[in-house]
Design an enzyme around this catalytic site. Structure first.
Site, mmCIF file in Angstrom:
data_model
loop_
_atom_site.group_PDB
_atom_site.id
_atom_site.type_symbol
_atom_site.label_atom_id
_atom_site.label_comp_id
_atom_site.label_asym_id
_atom_site.label_seq_id
_atom_site.Cartn_x
_atom_site.Cartn_y
_atom_site.Cartn_z
ATOM 1 N N LYS A 46 0.691 13.087 -30.645
ATOM 2 C CA LYS A 46 1.907 13.384 -29.874
ATOM 3 C C LYS A 46 2.787 12.133 -29.762
ATOM 4 O O LYS A 46 3.996 12.211 -29.918
ATOM 5 C CB LYS A 46 1.555 13.856 -28.444
ATOM 6 C CG LYS A 46 0.727 15.122 -28.384
ATOM 7 C CD LYS A 46 0.675 15.668 -26.962
ATOM 8 C CE LYS A 46 0.070 14.714 -25.951
ATOM 9 N NZ LYS A 46 -1.387 14.618 -25.957
ATOM 10 N N ARG A 121 -0.179 20.222 -17.811
ATOM 11 C CA ARG A 121 -1.579 20.145 -18.226
ATOM 12 C C ARG A 121 -2.413 21.202 -17.528
ATOM 13 O O ARG A 121 -3.598 21.347 -17.840
ATOM 14 C CB ARG A 121 -2.125 18.782 -17.873
ATOM 15 C CG ARG A 121 -2.182 17.791 -19.055
ATOM 16 C CD ARG A 121 -2.858 16.606 -18.541
ATOM 17 N NE ARG A 121 -3.366 15.563 -19.321
ATOM 18 C CZ ARG A 121 -2.709 14.527 -19.802
ATOM 19 N NH1 ARG A 121 -1.422 14.484 -19.756
ATOM 20 N NH2 ARG A 121 -3.352 13.533 -20.366
ATOM 21 N N ARG A 160 -6.433 2.347 -31.228
ATOM 22 C CA ARG A 160 -4.997 2.520 -30.944
ATOM 23 C C ARG A 160 -4.408 1.348 -30.152
ATOM 24 O O ARG A 160 -5.024 0.845 -29.222
ATOM 25 C CB ARG A 160 -4.845 3.826 -30.154
ATOM 26 C CG ARG A 160 -3.454 4.124 -29.693
ATOM 27 C CD ARG A 160 -3.293 5.573 -29.389
ATOM 28 N NE ARG A 160 -3.740 5.935 -28.047
ATOM 29 C CZ ARG A 160 -3.476 7.102 -27.485
ATOM 30 N NH1 ARG A 160 -2.813 8.037 -28.170
ATOM 31 N NH2 ARG A 160 -3.902 7.373 -26.276
ATOM 32 N N ARG A 193 -4.722 0.609 -24.169
ATOM 33 C CA ARG A 193 -4.835 1.283 -22.873
ATOM 34 C C ARG A 193 -6.256 1.174 -22.333
ATOM 35 O O ARG A 193 -7.218 1.279 -23.090
ATOM 36 C CB ARG A 193 -4.453 2.754 -23.025
ATOM 37 C CG ARG A 193 -2.970 2.978 -22.984
ATOM 38 C CD ARG A 193 -2.621 4.381 -23.339
ATOM 39 N NE ARG A 193 -3.407 5.379 -22.616
ATOM 40 C CZ ARG A 193 -3.187 6.683 -22.688
ATOM 41 N NH1 ARG A 193 -2.204 7.141 -23.437
ATOM 42 N NH2 ARG A 193 -3.946 7.527 -22.026
ATOM 43 N N ARG A 204 -11.714 12.702 -20.657
ATOM 44 C CA ARG A 204 -10.343 13.171 -20.928
ATOM 45 C C ARG A 204 -10.388 14.433 -21.786
ATOM 46 O O ARG A 204 -9.598 15.355 -21.598
ATOM 47 C CB ARG A 204 -9.543 12.064 -21.611
ATOM 48 C CG ARG A 204 -9.210 10.912 -20.659
ATOM 49 C CD ARG A 204 -8.791 9.666 -21.400
ATOM 50 N NE ARG A 204 -7.465 9.727 -21.964
ATOM 51 C CZ ARG A 204 -7.018 8.916 -22.923
ATOM 52 N NH1 ARG A 204 -7.813 7.989 -23.424
ATOM 53 N NH2 ARG A 204 -5.805 9.045 -23.378
#
Ligand code: AMP
Length: 246
Positions: A46, A121, A160, A193, A204
Protein backbone atom coordinates in the site's frame (compact mmCIF):
# COMPACT_ATOMS: atom_id res chain seq x y z
CA UNK A 1 -12.34 26.71 3.99
CA UNK A 2 -8.65 26.99 4.88
CA UNK A 3 -7.20 30.49 4.93
CA UNK A 4 -4.53 31.36 2.37
CA UNK A 5 -0.91 31.23 3.46
CA UNK A 6 0.41 34.68 4.43
CA UNK A 7 2.08 36.46 1.47
CA UNK A 8 5.40 36.51 3.34
CA UNK A 9 5.42 32.69 3.32
CA UNK A 10 4.81 32.54 -0.43
CA UNK A 11 7.50 35.15 -1.07
CA UNK A 12 9.97 32.73 0.45
CA UNK A 13 8.98 29.90 -1.89
CA UNK A 14 11.23 29.43 -4.94
CA UNK A 15 9.62 30.47 -8.24
CA UNK A 16 10.23 27.04 -9.77
CA UNK A 17 8.39 25.41 -6.84
CA UNK A 18 5.47 27.84 -7.18
CA UNK A 19 5.28 27.22 -10.94
CA UNK A 20 5.34 23.44 -10.59
CA UNK A 21 2.61 23.65 -7.92
CA UNK A 22 0.52 25.81 -10.27
CA UNK A 23 1.01 23.40 -13.18
CA UNK A 24 0.09 20.51 -10.88
CA UNK A 25 -3.14 22.28 -9.83
CA UNK A 26 -4.04 23.03 -13.45
CA UNK A 27 -3.53 19.37 -14.37
CA UNK A 28 -5.65 18.34 -11.39
CA UNK A 29 -8.56 20.64 -12.25
CA UNK A 30 -9.72 18.27 -15.00
CA UNK A 31 -9.48 15.07 -12.93
CA UNK A 32 -12.67 13.46 -11.64
CA UNK A 33 -13.18 13.19 -7.86
CA UNK A 34 -12.27 9.82 -6.33
CA UNK A 35 -12.57 8.31 -2.89
CA UNK A 36 -10.46 5.20 -2.65
CA UNK A 37 -9.70 2.83 0.21
CA UNK A 38 -6.59 0.63 0.26
CA UNK A 39 -6.97 -2.58 2.26
CA UNK A 40 -4.23 -5.10 2.90
CA UNK A 41 -1.92 -6.53 5.55
CA UNK A 42 1.34 -4.82 6.60
CA UNK A 43 3.90 -5.14 3.81
CA UNK A 44 1.37 -5.73 1.03
CA UNK A 45 2.54 -2.67 -0.96
CA UNK A 46 0.00 0.00 0.00
CA UNK A 47 2.80 2.41 0.95
CA UNK A 48 4.55 1.87 -2.38
CA UNK A 49 1.43 2.44 -4.47
CA UNK A 50 -0.02 5.38 -2.52
CA UNK A 51 2.37 8.13 -3.70
CA UNK A 52 1.89 6.98 -7.33
CA UNK A 53 -1.91 7.03 -6.98
CA UNK A 54 -1.84 10.36 -5.18
CA UNK A 55 0.07 12.05 -8.02
CA UNK A 56 -1.85 10.41 -10.83
CA UNK A 57 -5.33 11.23 -9.50
CA UNK A 58 -4.59 14.39 -7.45
CA UNK A 59 -5.85 12.88 -4.23
CA UNK A 60 -4.64 13.35 -0.68
CA UNK A 61 -3.10 10.33 1.03
CA UNK A 62 -4.40 9.73 4.52
CA UNK A 63 -2.56 6.95 6.33
CA UNK A 64 -3.84 6.63 9.89
CA UNK A 65 -0.71 4.70 10.93
CA UNK A 66 1.54 7.59 9.76
CA UNK A 67 -0.66 10.18 11.48
CA UNK A 68 -0.67 8.18 14.72
CA UNK A 69 3.12 7.68 14.62
CA UNK A 70 3.57 11.44 14.13
CA UNK A 71 1.30 12.05 17.15
CA UNK A 72 3.29 9.55 19.24
CA UNK A 73 6.60 11.21 18.28
CA UNK A 74 5.22 14.67 19.08
CA UNK A 75 3.83 13.28 22.38
CA UNK A 76 0.42 14.92 21.77
CA UNK A 77 -2.52 13.78 23.97
CA UNK A 78 -3.69 11.67 21.02
CA UNK A 79 -0.25 10.10 20.65
CA UNK A 80 -0.07 9.26 24.35
CA UNK A 81 -3.47 7.52 24.12
CA UNK A 82 -2.46 5.54 21.01
CA UNK A 83 1.09 4.50 21.95
CA UNK A 84 0.41 1.44 24.10
CA UNK A 85 -1.85 -0.31 21.57
CA UNK A 86 0.50 0.56 18.71
CA UNK A 87 3.57 -0.82 20.45
CA UNK A 88 1.77 -4.15 20.88
CA UNK A 89 0.48 -4.23 17.31
CA UNK A 90 -3.13 -3.89 18.49
CA UNK A 91 -5.70 -1.52 17.05
CA UNK A 92 -6.31 1.84 18.72
CA UNK A 93 -9.91 2.82 19.51
CA UNK A 94 -12.38 3.46 16.69
CA UNK A 95 -13.33 6.88 18.09
CA UNK A 96 -9.74 8.04 18.03
CA UNK A 97 -9.05 7.17 14.38
CA UNK A 98 -12.47 8.27 13.15
CA UNK A 99 -11.78 11.67 14.79
CA UNK A 100 -8.45 11.92 12.95
CA UNK A 101 -10.02 11.12 9.57
CA UNK A 102 -12.96 13.49 10.12
CA UNK A 103 -10.50 16.35 10.55
CA UNK A 104 -8.05 15.28 7.84
CA UNK A 105 -10.55 15.07 4.95
CA UNK A 106 -11.28 18.78 5.40
CA UNK A 107 -7.77 19.68 4.15
CA UNK A 108 -7.66 21.58 0.82
CA UNK A 109 -5.42 18.83 -0.60
CA UNK A 110 -8.37 16.42 -0.21
CA UNK A 111 -10.63 18.53 -2.45
CA UNK A 112 -10.46 16.00 -5.33
CA UNK A 113 -10.92 13.08 -2.97
CA UNK A 114 -8.66 10.84 -0.93
CA UNK A 115 -6.78 7.60 -0.61
CA UNK A 116 -7.42 6.03 2.76
CA UNK A 117 -4.56 3.78 3.78
CA UNK A 118 -4.98 1.69 6.93
CA UNK A 119 -8.51 3.03 7.51
CA UNK A 120 -11.22 1.79 7.95
CA UNK A 121 -9.85 -1.26 9.74
CA UNK A 122 -13.08 -2.31 11.48
CA UNK A 123 -16.71 -2.45 10.37
CA UNK A 124 -17.56 0.26 12.93
CA UNK A 125 -14.97 2.55 11.29
CA UNK A 126 -16.39 1.71 7.83
CA UNK A 127 -19.94 2.51 8.95
CA UNK A 128 -18.82 5.82 10.44
CA UNK A 129 -16.92 6.71 7.26
CA UNK A 130 -19.95 5.85 5.08
CA UNK A 131 -22.19 8.03 7.28
CA UNK A 132 -19.71 10.92 7.11
CA UNK A 133 -19.58 10.69 3.29
CA UNK A 134 -23.35 10.28 2.96
CA UNK A 135 -23.68 13.54 4.90
CA UNK A 136 -21.61 15.21 2.19
CA UNK A 137 -23.61 13.51 -0.59
CA UNK A 138 -20.68 11.28 -1.61
CA UNK A 139 -19.55 7.68 -1.09
CA UNK A 140 -16.56 5.36 -1.34
CA UNK A 141 -15.85 4.78 -5.07
CA UNK A 142 -13.42 1.85 -4.89
CA UNK A 143 -11.84 -0.44 -2.34
CA UNK A 144 -8.53 -1.85 -3.60
CA UNK A 145 -7.93 -5.14 -1.82
CA UNK A 146 -4.21 -6.07 -1.81
CA UNK A 147 -4.39 -9.88 -1.68
CA UNK A 148 -1.21 -11.67 -0.58
CA UNK A 149 -0.18 -14.74 1.45
CA UNK A 150 1.06 -14.07 5.02
CA UNK A 151 4.20 -16.13 4.33
CA UNK A 152 5.56 -13.47 1.92
CA UNK A 153 5.14 -10.58 4.37
CA UNK A 154 7.82 -11.26 6.99
CA UNK A 155 10.73 -10.72 4.59
CA UNK A 156 9.08 -7.60 3.16
CA UNK A 157 8.45 -6.11 6.62
CA UNK A 158 11.73 -6.84 8.36
CA UNK A 159 13.78 -5.34 5.47
CA UNK A 160 11.64 -2.22 5.14
CA UNK A 161 12.97 1.35 5.54
CA UNK A 162 10.75 4.45 5.48
CA UNK A 163 11.23 8.15 4.74
CA UNK A 164 8.81 9.51 7.35
CA UNK A 165 8.13 12.92 5.75
CA UNK A 166 6.99 11.56 2.37
CA UNK A 167 5.95 8.01 3.22
CA UNK A 168 8.35 6.67 0.56
CA UNK A 169 9.42 3.15 1.41
CA UNK A 170 12.52 1.15 0.55
CA UNK A 171 13.68 -2.42 1.11
CA UNK A 172 17.17 -3.75 1.84
CA UNK A 173 16.84 -6.39 -0.86
CA UNK A 174 13.90 -5.51 -3.15
CA UNK A 175 14.16 -1.70 -3.42
CA UNK A 176 17.39 -0.41 -1.83
CA UNK A 177 17.95 3.37 -1.67
CA UNK A 178 20.77 4.76 -3.86
CA UNK A 179 22.76 5.60 -0.71
CA UNK A 180 22.19 3.19 2.19
CA UNK A 181 20.06 4.76 4.95
CA UNK A 182 19.14 7.90 2.94
CA UNK A 183 16.04 8.94 0.98
CA UNK A 184 16.71 9.10 -2.81
CA UNK A 185 14.92 12.42 -3.30
CA UNK A 186 15.74 14.49 -0.20
CA UNK A 187 18.86 12.73 1.12
CA UNK A 188 17.21 12.68 4.57
CA UNK A 189 17.70 9.70 6.89
CA UNK A 190 15.43 6.67 6.58
CA UNK A 191 13.98 4.95 9.64
CA UNK A 192 12.93 1.42 10.49
CA UNK A 193 9.52 1.32 12.19
CA UNK A 194 9.52 0.02 15.75
CA UNK A 195 6.66 -2.39 14.96
CA UNK A 196 8.31 -3.72 11.76
CA UNK A 197 9.68 -6.86 13.40
CA UNK A 198 8.67 -10.51 13.14
CA UNK A 199 7.11 -10.67 16.63
CA UNK A 200 4.86 -7.62 16.34
CA UNK A 201 4.03 -8.59 12.75
CA UNK A 202 2.29 -11.68 14.13
CA UNK A 203 -0.14 -9.59 16.21
CA UNK A 204 -0.62 -7.11 13.38
CA UNK A 205 -1.56 -9.95 11.01
CA UNK A 206 -3.92 -11.42 13.61
CA UNK A 207 -5.62 -8.03 14.04
CA UNK A 208 -5.81 -7.69 10.26
CA UNK A 209 -7.42 -11.06 9.64
CA UNK A 210 -9.86 -10.79 12.54
CA UNK A 211 -11.03 -7.22 12.17
CA UNK A 212 -10.25 -5.97 8.69
CA UNK A 213 -11.51 -8.81 6.47
CA UNK A 214 -15.10 -8.00 7.53
CA UNK A 215 -14.49 -4.48 6.20
CA UNK A 216 -13.86 -5.98 2.75
CA UNK A 217 -17.11 -7.97 3.03
CA UNK A 218 -18.92 -4.76 4.05
CA UNK A 219 -17.80 -3.08 0.81
CA UNK A 220 -18.27 -6.25 -1.31
CA UNK A 221 -21.96 -5.94 -0.47
CA UNK A 222 -21.79 -2.45 -2.00
CA UNK A 223 -20.07 -3.77 -5.16
CA UNK A 224 -16.97 -1.55 -4.96
CA UNK A 225 -14.18 -4.03 -4.10
CA UNK A 226 -11.43 -4.90 -6.62
CA UNK A 227 -8.90 -7.63 -5.74
CA UNK A 228 -5.22 -7.02 -6.60
CA UNK A 229 -2.44 -9.60 -6.99
CA UNK A 230 -0.21 -7.93 -4.39
CA UNK A 231 2.52 -10.59 -4.60
CA UNK A 232 3.41 -9.29 -8.09
CA UNK A 233 5.99 -6.54 -8.84
CA UNK A 234 5.13 -2.92 -7.97
CA UNK A 235 4.84 -2.11 -11.70
CA UNK A 236 2.36 -4.91 -12.27
CA UNK A 237 0.29 -3.90 -9.24
CA UNK A 238 0.28 -0.26 -10.47
CA UNK A 239 -1.09 -1.47 -13.82
CA UNK A 240 -3.84 -3.44 -12.07
CA UNK A 241 -4.77 -0.34 -10.06
CA UNK A 242 -4.90 1.82 -13.17
CA UNK A 243 -7.29 -0.68 -14.72
CA UNK A 244 -9.45 -0.79 -11.62
CA UNK A 245 -9.78 2.99 -11.43
CA UNK A 246 -10.32 3.71 -15.14
P1 AMP B 1 -0.03 0.89 10.00
O1 AMP B 1 1.03 1.91 9.75
O2 AMP B 1 -1.23 1.09 9.12
O3 AMP B 1 0.50 -0.52 9.96
O4 AMP B 1 -0.55 1.15 11.50
C1 AMP B 1 0.31 1.05 12.62
C2 AMP B 1 -0.52 0.91 13.89
O5 AMP B 1 -1.34 2.08 14.05
C3 AMP B 1 -1.49 -0.26 13.90
O6 AMP B 1 -0.86 -1.47 14.30
C4 AMP B 1 -2.52 0.24 14.91
O7 AMP B 1 -2.03 0.12 16.25
C5 AMP B 1 -2.61 1.72 14.61
N1 AMP B 1 -3.66 2.02 13.58
C6 AMP B 1 -3.46 2.56 12.34
N2 AMP B 1 -4.63 2.72 11.69
C7 AMP B 1 -5.60 2.26 12.52
C8 AMP B 1 -7.02 2.14 12.43
N3 AMP B 1 -7.69 2.52 11.31
N4 AMP B 1 -7.69 1.64 13.49
C9 AMP B 1 -7.05 1.26 14.61
N5 AMP B 1 -5.71 1.32 14.77
C10 AMP B 1 -4.98 1.82 13.74
Amino acid sequence: MASAAPAADLADVATTDLMSELLHRMKCASKPDKRVILVGPPGCGKGTQSPILKDEYCLCHLATGDMLRAAVTAKTPLGLKAKEAMDKGELVSDDLVVGIINEAVKKPSCQKGFILDGFPRTVVQAEKLDAMLANQGTKVDKVLNFEIADSILEERITGRWIHPASGRSYHNKFAPPKVPGLDDITGEPLIQRKDDNADVLKSRLEAFHKQTKPVVDHYKERGVVVGLHAEKSPQEVSAEIKNALS
